[in-house]
Design a protein around this motif. Structure first.
Motif, PDB file in Angstrom:
ATOM      1  N   SER A  31       0.846   8.916   4.615  1.00 46.58           N
ATOM      2  CA  SER A  31       0.524   9.405   3.273  1.00 46.58           C
ATOM      3  C   SER A  31      -0.973   9.289   3.075  1.00 46.58           C
ATOM      4  O   SER A  31      -1.658   8.556   3.804  1.00 46.58           O
ATOM      5  CB  SER A  31       1.265   8.613   2.193  1.00 46.58           C
ATOM      6  OG  SER A  31       0.777   7.290   2.132  1.00 46.58           O
ATOM      7  N   GLN A  33      -4.021   9.219  -0.138  1.00 45.26           N
ATOM      8  CA  GLN A  33      -4.262   9.123  -1.576  1.00 45.26           C
ATOM      9  C   GLN A  33      -5.705   9.483  -1.881  1.00 45.26           C
ATOM     10  O   GLN A  33      -6.593   9.296  -1.053  1.00 45.26           O
ATOM     11  CB  GLN A  33      -3.982   7.693  -2.044  1.00 45.26           C
ATOM     12  CG  GLN A  33      -2.530   7.312  -1.858  1.00 45.26           C
ATOM     13  CD  GLN A  33      -2.333   5.836  -1.690  1.00 45.26           C
ATOM     14  OE1 GLN A  33      -3.170   5.033  -2.089  1.00 45.26           O
ATOM     15  NE2 GLN A  33      -1.210   5.457  -1.112  1.00 45.26           N
ATOM     16  N   THR A  48      -1.076  11.061  -4.687  1.00 47.52           N
ATOM     17  CA  THR A  48      -0.628  10.736  -3.336  1.00 47.52           C
ATOM     18  C   THR A  48       0.033  11.969  -2.749  1.00 47.52           C
ATOM     19  O   THR A  48       0.853  12.615  -3.411  1.00 47.52           O
ATOM     20  CB  THR A  48       0.386   9.578  -3.348  1.00 47.52           C
ATOM     21  OG1 THR A  48      -0.238   8.420  -3.899  1.00 47.52           O
ATOM     22  CG2 THR A  48       0.875   9.272  -1.947  1.00 47.52           C
ATOM     23  N   VAL A  50       2.228  13.267   0.752  1.00 47.15           N
ATOM     24  CA  VAL A  50       2.991  12.649   1.834  1.00 47.15           C
ATOM     25  C   VAL A  50       3.511  13.643   2.866  1.00 47.15           C
ATOM     26  O   VAL A  50       3.851  13.253   3.976  1.00 47.15           O
ATOM     27  CB  VAL A  50       4.177  11.830   1.293  1.00 47.15           C
ATOM     28  CG1 VAL A  50       3.690  10.673   0.448  1.00 47.15           C
ATOM     29  CG2 VAL A  50       5.128  12.697   0.506  1.00 47.15           C
ATOM     30  N   GLN A  92      -2.621   5.915   4.787  1.00 44.32           N
ATOM     31  CA  GLN A  92      -1.681   4.847   5.144  1.00 44.32           C
ATOM     32  C   GLN A  92      -0.961   5.268   6.416  1.00 44.32           C
ATOM     33  O   GLN A  92      -0.488   6.390   6.522  1.00 44.32           O
ATOM     34  CB  GLN A  92      -0.701   4.622   3.994  1.00 44.32           C
ATOM     35  CG  GLN A  92       0.394   3.636   4.299  1.00 44.32           C
ATOM     36  CD  GLN A  92       1.736   4.306   4.515  1.00 44.32           C
ATOM     37  OE1 GLN A  92       2.005   5.367   3.964  1.00 44.32           O
ATOM     38  NE2 GLN A  92       2.579   3.703   5.323  1.00 44.32           N
ATOM     39  N   GLY A  94       1.742   3.487   8.054  1.00 41.07           N
ATOM     40  CA  GLY A  94       2.996   2.830   8.384  1.00 41.07           C
ATOM     41  C   GLY A  94       2.973   1.319   8.342  1.00 41.07           C
ATOM     42  O   GLY A  94       3.930   0.689   8.735  1.00 41.07           O
ATOM     43  N   LEU A  98      -4.146   0.154   3.638  1.00 44.67           N
ATOM     44  CA  LEU A  98      -4.770   1.456   3.505  1.00 44.67           C
ATOM     45  C   LEU A  98      -6.122   1.441   4.201  1.00 44.67           C
ATOM     46  O   LEU A  98      -6.801   0.419   4.221  1.00 44.67           O
ATOM     47  CB  LEU A  98      -5.006   1.810   2.037  1.00 44.67           C
ATOM     48  CG  LEU A  98      -3.805   2.118   1.156  1.00 44.67           C
ATOM     49  CD1 LEU A  98      -4.267   2.388  -0.265  1.00 44.67           C
ATOM     50  CD2 LEU A  98      -3.019   3.290   1.695  1.00 44.67           C
TER      51      LEU A  98
ATOM     52  N   TYR B  35     -10.739  -6.564  -1.400  1.00 51.53           N
ATOM     53  CA  TYR B  35     -11.647  -5.664  -0.713  1.00 51.53           C
ATOM     54  C   TYR B  35     -13.083  -6.019  -1.100  1.00 51.53           C
ATOM     55  O   TYR B  35     -13.333  -6.553  -2.166  1.00 51.53           O
ATOM     56  CB  TYR B  35     -11.425  -4.214  -1.146  1.00 51.53           C
ATOM     57  CG  TYR B  35     -10.119  -3.596  -0.729  1.00 51.53           C
ATOM     58  CD1 TYR B  35      -8.990  -3.699  -1.546  1.00 51.53           C
ATOM     59  CD2 TYR B  35     -10.015  -2.868   0.452  1.00 51.53           C
ATOM     60  CE1 TYR B  35      -7.793  -3.094  -1.174  1.00 51.53           C
ATOM     61  CE2 TYR B  35      -8.823  -2.263   0.822  1.00 51.53           C
ATOM     62  CZ  TYR B  35      -7.719  -2.383  -0.001  1.00 51.53           C
ATOM     63  OH  TYR B  35      -6.531  -1.784   0.362  1.00 51.53           O
ATOM     64  N   SER B  99       4.620   5.136  -2.391  1.00 52.30           N
ATOM     65  CA  SER B  99       3.921   5.580  -1.188  1.00 52.30           C
ATOM     66  C   SER B  99       2.641   4.795  -0.972  1.00 52.30           C
ATOM     67  O   SER B  99       1.609   5.353  -0.667  1.00 52.30           O
ATOM     68  CB  SER B  99       3.624   7.081  -1.289  1.00 52.30           C
ATOM     69  OG  SER B  99       4.806   7.831  -1.363  1.00 52.30           O
ATOM     70  N   TYR B 100       2.702   3.512  -1.116  1.00 55.47           N
ATOM     71  CA  TYR B 100       1.583   2.606  -0.827  1.00 55.47           C
ATOM     72  C   TYR B 100       0.409   2.791  -1.781  1.00 55.47           C
ATOM     73  O   TYR B 100      -0.710   2.404  -1.462  1.00 55.47           O
ATOM     74  CB  TYR B 100       1.116   2.758   0.627  1.00 55.47           C
ATOM     75  CG  TYR B 100       2.104   2.173   1.600  1.00 55.47           C
ATOM     76  CD1 TYR B 100       3.220   2.904   2.004  1.00 55.47           C
ATOM     77  CD2 TYR B 100       1.941   0.888   2.111  1.00 55.47           C
ATOM     78  CE1 TYR B 100       4.144   2.361   2.884  1.00 55.47           C
ATOM     79  CE2 TYR B 100       2.854   0.341   2.989  1.00 55.47           C
ATOM     80  CZ  TYR B 100       3.950   1.084   3.376  1.00 55.47           C
ATOM     81  OH  TYR B 100       4.860   0.552   4.253  1.00 55.47           O
ATOM     82  N   GLU B 101       0.648   3.326  -2.954  1.00 57.62           N
ATOM     83  CA  GLU B 101      -0.438   3.409  -3.936  1.00 57.62           C
ATOM     84  C   GLU B 101      -0.903   2.013  -4.306  1.00 57.62           C
ATOM     85  O   GLU B 101      -0.100   1.095  -4.428  1.00 57.62           O
ATOM     86  CB  GLU B 101       0.029   4.119  -5.217  1.00 57.62           C
ATOM     87  CG  GLU B 101       0.399   5.565  -5.028  1.00 57.62           C
ATOM     88  CD  GLU B 101       1.879   5.770  -4.798  1.00 57.62           C
ATOM     89  OE1 GLU B 101       2.340   6.922  -4.861  1.00 57.62           O
ATOM     90  OE2 GLU B 101       2.589   4.770  -4.555  1.00 57.62           O
ATOM     91  N   GLN B 102      -2.201   1.880  -4.501  1.00 58.01           N
ATOM     92  CA  GLN B 102      -2.753   0.601  -4.929  1.00 58.01           C
ATOM     93  C   GLN B 102      -3.469   0.781  -6.264  1.00 58.01           C
ATOM     94  O   GLN B 102      -4.027   1.846  -6.547  1.00 58.01           O
ATOM     95  CB  GLN B 102      -3.709   0.039  -3.870  1.00 58.01           C
ATOM     96  CG  GLN B 102      -2.975  -0.348  -2.585  1.00 58.01           C
ATOM     97  CD  GLN B 102      -3.854  -1.039  -1.568  1.00 58.01           C
ATOM     98  OE1 GLN B 102      -4.987  -1.427  -1.851  1.00 58.01           O
ATOM     99  NE2 GLN B 102      -3.332  -1.218  -0.360  1.00 58.01           N
TER     100      GLN B 102
END
Lengths: 110, 113
Positions: A31, A33, A48, A50, A92, A94, A98, B35, B99-102
């Protein structure tokens, strides 16, 4: 080694113009972002993507994920001063982390 | 608003002193990240956490340690600050699923003189 390359690094255009910025990699991402960051603040998630070839629209912003999921673009139509900021892409692959690009600093001149 | 606060927001310290930055979240998110952001380097991961007392190193972890004794707090410690650690530090959370959004805190600007 920077996995995600963003171009251009800096872009300054007049209000009302259209623009495209790019996020490229040789790696495949599960994905991707896009974030926008304003001075003195943290990055804010915009979108996002995907699926390879996916296109998402957020008002005047259009985001596209490449067919091979290695690259992405952000197109802004009729740019406004409020679009000014640092645009970051992040991929990303897997795991829990990130990878961020170095960003495109966009300035819209009124 | 992901309910993330960072403290202090600004700090100036001398080389060789220990420094601790705090990230606090109010929504019981499991995943938290630290970070640093520097010109030309973008955001680079220092350490991250999967949960209480469960942490791991990122790509630039040398000179930094972290602790997470409560879900809501993730502490970053510079054991002996150096000028190369002058930076802006961001904390982020990731909600489970999705989906791994931060989602990021407002940042701490640290200057080491």
């Amino acid at each position: 080694t920077q996995l995600l390359e963003q171009s251009p690094q800096f872009l300054s255009i007049q209000e009302g113009e259209n623009l495209t910025v790019y996020c490229n990699s040789s790696s495949v991402f599960s994905s991707l972002q896009w974030y926008r960051q304003e001075p003195g603040e943290g990055p804010v998630l915009l979108v996002t993507v995907v699926t390879g070839g996916e296109v998402k629209k957020l008002k005047r912003l259009t985001f596209q994920f490449g067919d091979a999921r290695k690259d992405s673009s952000l197109h802004i139509t009729a740019a406004q001063p409020g679009d000014t900021g640092l645009y970051l892409c992040a991929g990303q692959r897997g795991n829990e982390k990130l990878t961020f690009g170095t960003g495109t600093r966009l300035t819209i001149i009124p | 608003d992901a309910g993330i606060t960072q403290s202090p927001r600004h700090k100036v310290t001398e080389t060789g002193t220990p420094v601790t930055l705090r990230c606090h979240q109010t929504e019981n998110h499991r995943y938290m990240y630290w970070y640093r952001q520097d010109p030309g380097h973008g955001l680079r991961l220092i350490h991250y956490s999967y949960g209480v007392k469960d942490t791991d190193k990122g790509e630039v972890s040398d000179g930094y340690s972290v602790s997470r004794s409560k879900t809501e707090d993730f502490l970053l410690t510079l054991e002996s600050a150096t000028s190369s650690q002058t930076s802006v530090y961001f904390c982020a959370i990731r909600p489970v699923g999705g989906s791994y959004e931060q989602y990021f805190g407002p940042g701490t600007r640290l200057t080491v003189t």
